[in-house]
Scaffold this motif. Structure first.
Motif, PDB file in Angstrom:
ATOM      1  N   ARG A   1      -0.703  -4.163   3.974  1.00  0.00           N
ATOM      2  CA  ARG A   1      -1.709  -3.127   3.711  1.00  0.00           C
ATOM      3  C   ARG A   1      -3.124  -3.690   3.865  1.00  0.00           C
ATOM      4  NH1 ARG A   1       2.030  -1.816  -0.533  1.00  0.00           N
ATOM      5  NH2 ARG A   1       0.721  -2.892  -2.076  1.00  0.00           N
ATOM      6  N   TRP A   2      -3.315  -4.923   3.396  1.00  0.00           N
ATOM      7  CA  TRP A   2      -4.610  -5.600   3.488  1.00  0.00           C
ATOM      8  C   TRP A   2      -5.049  -5.721   4.941  1.00  0.00           C
ATOM      9  CZ3 TRP A   2      -7.526  -8.204  -0.468  1.00  0.00           C
ATOM     10  CH2 TRP A   2      -8.499  -9.092  -0.014  1.00  0.00           C
TER      11      TRP A   2
ATOM     12  N   PRO B   1      -3.451 -10.295  -1.524  1.00  0.00           N
ATOM     13  CA  PRO B   1      -2.254 -10.484  -0.704  1.00  0.00           C
ATOM     14  C   PRO B   1      -1.609 -11.856  -0.918  1.00  0.00           C
ATOM     15  CG  PRO B   1      -4.184 -10.872   0.615  1.00  0.00           C
ATOM     16  CD  PRO B   1      -4.697 -10.463  -0.745  1.00  0.00           C
TER      17      PRO B   1
ATOM     18  N   HIS C   1      -4.895  -6.133  -5.830  1.00  0.00           N
ATOM     19  CA  HIS C   1      -4.739  -5.966  -4.383  1.00  0.00           C
ATOM     20  C   HIS C   1      -4.588  -7.271  -3.609  1.00  0.00           C
ATOM     21  CE1 HIS C   1      -5.676  -1.664  -4.611  1.00  0.00           C
ATOM     22  NE2 HIS C   1      -6.611  -1.978  -5.488  1.00  0.00           N
TER      23      HIS C   1
ATOM     24  N   HIS D   1       3.774  -9.418  -2.676  1.00  0.00           N
ATOM     25  CA  HIS D   1       2.627  -9.974  -1.953  1.00  0.00           C
ATOM     26  C   HIS D   1       2.754  -9.719  -0.453  1.00  0.00           C
ATOM     27  CE1 HIS D   1       2.046 -12.919  -5.514  1.00  0.00           C
ATOM     28  NE2 HIS D   1       1.238 -11.875  -5.639  1.00  0.00           N
TER      29      HIS D   1
ATOM     30  N   ARG E   1       1.625  -6.195   0.093  1.00  0.00           N
ATOM     31  CA  ARG E   1       0.167  -6.115  -0.062  1.00  0.00           C
ATOM     32  C   ARG E   1      -0.539  -6.695   1.166  1.00  0.00           C
ATOM     33  NH1 ARG E   1      -1.297  -8.384  -6.076  1.00  0.00           N
ATOM     34  NH2 ARG E   1      -0.194  -6.835  -7.342  1.00  0.00           N
ATOM     35  N   TYR E   2       0.003  -7.790   1.678  1.00  0.00           N
ATOM     36  CA  TYR E   2      -0.606  -8.445   2.835  1.00  0.00           C
ATOM     37  C   TYR E   2      -0.644  -7.477   4.019  1.00  0.00           C
ATOM     38  CZ  TYR E   2      -2.070 -12.883   5.016  1.00  0.00           C
ATOM     39  OH  TYR E   2      -2.797 -13.897   5.596  1.00  0.00           O
TER      40      TYR E   2
END
Length: 483
Positions: free
Chosen positions: A453-454, A425, A423, A447, A450-451
Motif C-alpha cells: 500500500r505504501w 511498512p 502505517h 508489514h 503495508r509495504y
C-alpha cells in the motif's frame, strides 16, 4: 620541530621539519578526513609533507573539507617533538589554511577581501541586482552546497545528455565537493558564485535559497525539495512564530516551480509553503531513478564491502535540538549482533558538526556524496522519521524504524502528518535490542501488506524515468535553450 611552512609545490601542503630521529607517523586528523604524511629523514633531521587534499570512496583526490584538523605526531621511541610555530592564514590555491599549535584550520579559497560582511555586500550590489543579459546556464545547489547530489544531480546528468551546450554551475561550500563531469564548481561567497547565481536563466535547488537571493526578471527557480515529508514543515511546524511565517512566505515567493515525488507530497508541500497558485510537477523523484535502473555493486566495492556481506544502512534524520547524529545505535554492537556491515549515514545537517563513527564492520558514510547510491547498495534500511523511507521503498527491500524518542519528536520537536506506527511498512522498535530481534526474525505478513500500500501511494511515479520527464519539461517550457 625546527620549521613549519605551507607550500603549493605539487599542490597545497603543510611541511614540518625537525631534528633527531624521524617520527613513527605524522597525520592530519579531522572529523571527516584523515591524511598521512610522507616522511623522510635518516636520523639527524626529518621532514613530513602533509598534503591538504584527500581521496575518499574511490573518487578523485580533492582539497580537504573546511574544518579543524589535529596535527598528530607519533614520535620515535625516546624522542620528543615540540609544538610547531604558528602560521598565519595563507591562500594556497584550492584552500586557505592557518596553523595554531597542533591545530590546522582549513577554509574555502575565497579571497579575504570578500570574506566579510562588507565584501559580500559589495558582491551582492555588483552581481545580484545589475541589469545584464541572462546566461544560458543552470545554477545547481544541493543541501546548501555541502555535496552535489539528490534531485539536482539527477537533473544535471539528464540535462548534460539532452542539452550539452548548456553551461552548468554547481554551488559548493569548498572544493572538497566533487561536481559532475563538465560542470563548473563555484565556491559560495566568491565573485564567481555571485555572478553565476545572478546570471543563470535557471536555478535548480533542493532547499532554501540564501544570502538575500532576489530572483531577476527572466530567471526561473525550480525547487525540487529533498523528500516526501512525514515530519511537519514550514508553516505547519508546532507553535506560531511570526518571524518564521514571514521567512517561509518570502522564501516560497522566490520559486517558480515545485517538484513533488507524489500527489501526497504535492498537497503537503503546497500548503506548508503557501505555494498554491503556481505549478507543482508531480513526476516522481529524479534521484530515485538509479534505484530502478542501477546496481549497488560498484558502491559496495568503493566502500570496501566484500561480496556476499549483508549491509545495513542506518540513516536517522536530524533533530532541531541537537547538532550531531543521534546516539540510539551502537554500530559496532549492531554489526556483531546482526552479522552485517553497518553503514552510518548522518543527515546533511550533521555533516560538519559530527565525527565519523569507527569500528569493526562499521563504515561512516555521512560524507559519501550521494545517498541514492547507498540506498542501492544496502540490503535493509534502519531509519526513524527521515524522508529516506519514501525513497528506499522504491527498492522493495526491508525497512526498520528505530524510534525511542517518538513521543518527544512527535509532541514537541516537529509533529507528524500521519501516524507512522500505524502505517510503517516495517517493524517499529524502541531499542537496539528490539531492533536486533526484528532484524533476525522472519518478515511479518502485516508489514508486507503495508509495504504494498505504501509503494502504491508514495512511489507510483518512481519508475526510473523521472529525470527524463523533468528535463523534458524544462526544455519544452524554454527555461534554457537546448541549442
Amino acid at each position: 620541530m625546527t620549521d613549519a611552512r605551507f607550500t603549493t609545490d605539487g599542490g597545497p601542503a603543510l611541511v614540518l621539519s625537525g631534528e633527531g630521529p624521524r617520527p613513527a607517523a605524522v597525520e592530519l586528523v579531522g572529523r571527516r578526513a584523515r591524511v598521512p604524511a610522507a616522511l623522510t629523514g635518516r636520523g639527524k633531521t626529518w621532514r613530513a609533507v602533509l598534503p591538504l587534499r584527500a581521496r575518499r570512496w574511490g573518487g578523485p583526490e580533492l582539497p580537504l573539507p573546511t574544518g579543524d584538523y589535529d596535527v598528530q605526531v607519533t614520535a620515535a621511541e625516546g624522542a620528543a617533538v615540540s609544538e610547531p610555530a604558528a602560521l598565519a592564514l595563507a591562500q594556497l590555491g584550492t584552500v586557505r589554511a592557518s596553523l595554531d599549535g597542533w591545530t590546522l584550520r582549513v577554509g574555502p579559497p575565497v579571497d579575504p577581501a570578500y570574506d566579510s560582511g562588507e565584501g559580500q555586500d559589495a558582491l551582492e550590489r555588483r552581481y545580484a541586482h545589475r541589469a545584464a543579459r541572462l546566461e544560458n546556464a543552470v545554477f545547481f545547489e544541493s543541501f546548501y552546497g555541502r555535496n552535489a547530489s539528490c534531485n539536482p544531480l539527477a537533473i544535471d546528468r539528464e540535462l548534460a545528455r539532452r542539452a550539452p551546450g548548456v553551461t552548468r554551475y554547481w554551488s559548493v561550500v569548498d572544493l572538497s565537493v566533487a561536481v559532475p563531469e563538465g560542470a563548473v564548481a563555484v565556491v559560495e561567497g566568491s565573485p564567481e558564485w555571485w555572478r553565476a547565481r545572478g546570471s543563470a536563466r535557471l536555478l535548480v535547488v533542493n532547499d532554501w535559497l540564501r544570502r538575500r537571493f532576489s530572483r531577476r526578471k527572466g530567471q526561473i527557480v525550480l525547487q525540487t525539495w529533498h523528500g516526501t515529508p512525514l515530519k511537519r514543515l514550514a508553516l505547519h511546524r508546532p507553535g506560531f512564530d511570526p518571524r518564521r511565517a514571514i521567512a517561509v512566505l518570502r522564501e516560497s515567493r522566490r520559486w517558480n516551480v515545485l517538484l513533488a515525488q507524489n500527489p501526497y507530497a504535492a498537497r503537503i508541500l503546497g500548503k506548508a509553503y503557501a505555494f498554491l497558485s503556481r505549478p507543482v510537477w508531480v513526476e516522481g523523484y529524479p534521484r530515485n531513478d538509479v534505484l530502478v535502473t542501477g546496481d549497488g555493486a560498484a558502491t559496495r566495492a568503493s566502500l570496501g564491502i566484500r561480496e556476499g556481506e549483508r549491509v545495513l544502512l542506518y540513516a536517522p534524520t536530524w533533530r532541531d535540538d541537537r547538532d550531531e547524529i543521534v546516539d540510539f545505535v551502537d554500530p559496532v554492537a549492531l554489526a556483531a549482533a546482526a552479522d552485517a556491515v553497518v553503514l552510518v549515514r548522518g543527515h546533511s545537517r550533521t555533516l560538519q558538526q559530527g565525527k565519523d563513527a569507527e569500528g569493526p564492520r562499521v563504515v561512516d558514510v555521512t560524507g559519501f556524496p550521494d545517498t541514492s547510491l547507498l540506498l542501492l547498495a544496502a540490503d535493509a534500511l534502519i531509519t526513524d522519521y527521515s524522508s529516506v523511507m519514501f525513497d528506499f521503498s522504491v527498492t522493495g527491500k526491508p525497512m526498520y524504524f528505530l524510534v525511542p524518542d517518538m513521543e518527544h519528536y512527535r509532541g514537541e520537536l516537529r509533529g507528524f502528518y500521519f501516524d507512522l506506527a500505524a502505517h510503517a511498512p516495517g517493524p517499529v522498535v524502541r531499542s537496539q535490542e528490539e531492533l536486533v530481534a526484528a532484524l533476525t526474525s522472519a518478515p511479518d505478513v502485516a508489514h508486507t501488506m503495508r509495504y504494498a500500500r505504501w509503494r502504491e501511494k508514495f512511489n507510483s511515479r518512481d519508475d526510473g524515468h523521472a529525470a527524463e520527464r523533468v528535463v523534458a519539461r524544462i526544455l519544452d517550457q524554454g527555461f534554457v535553450d537546448a541549442g
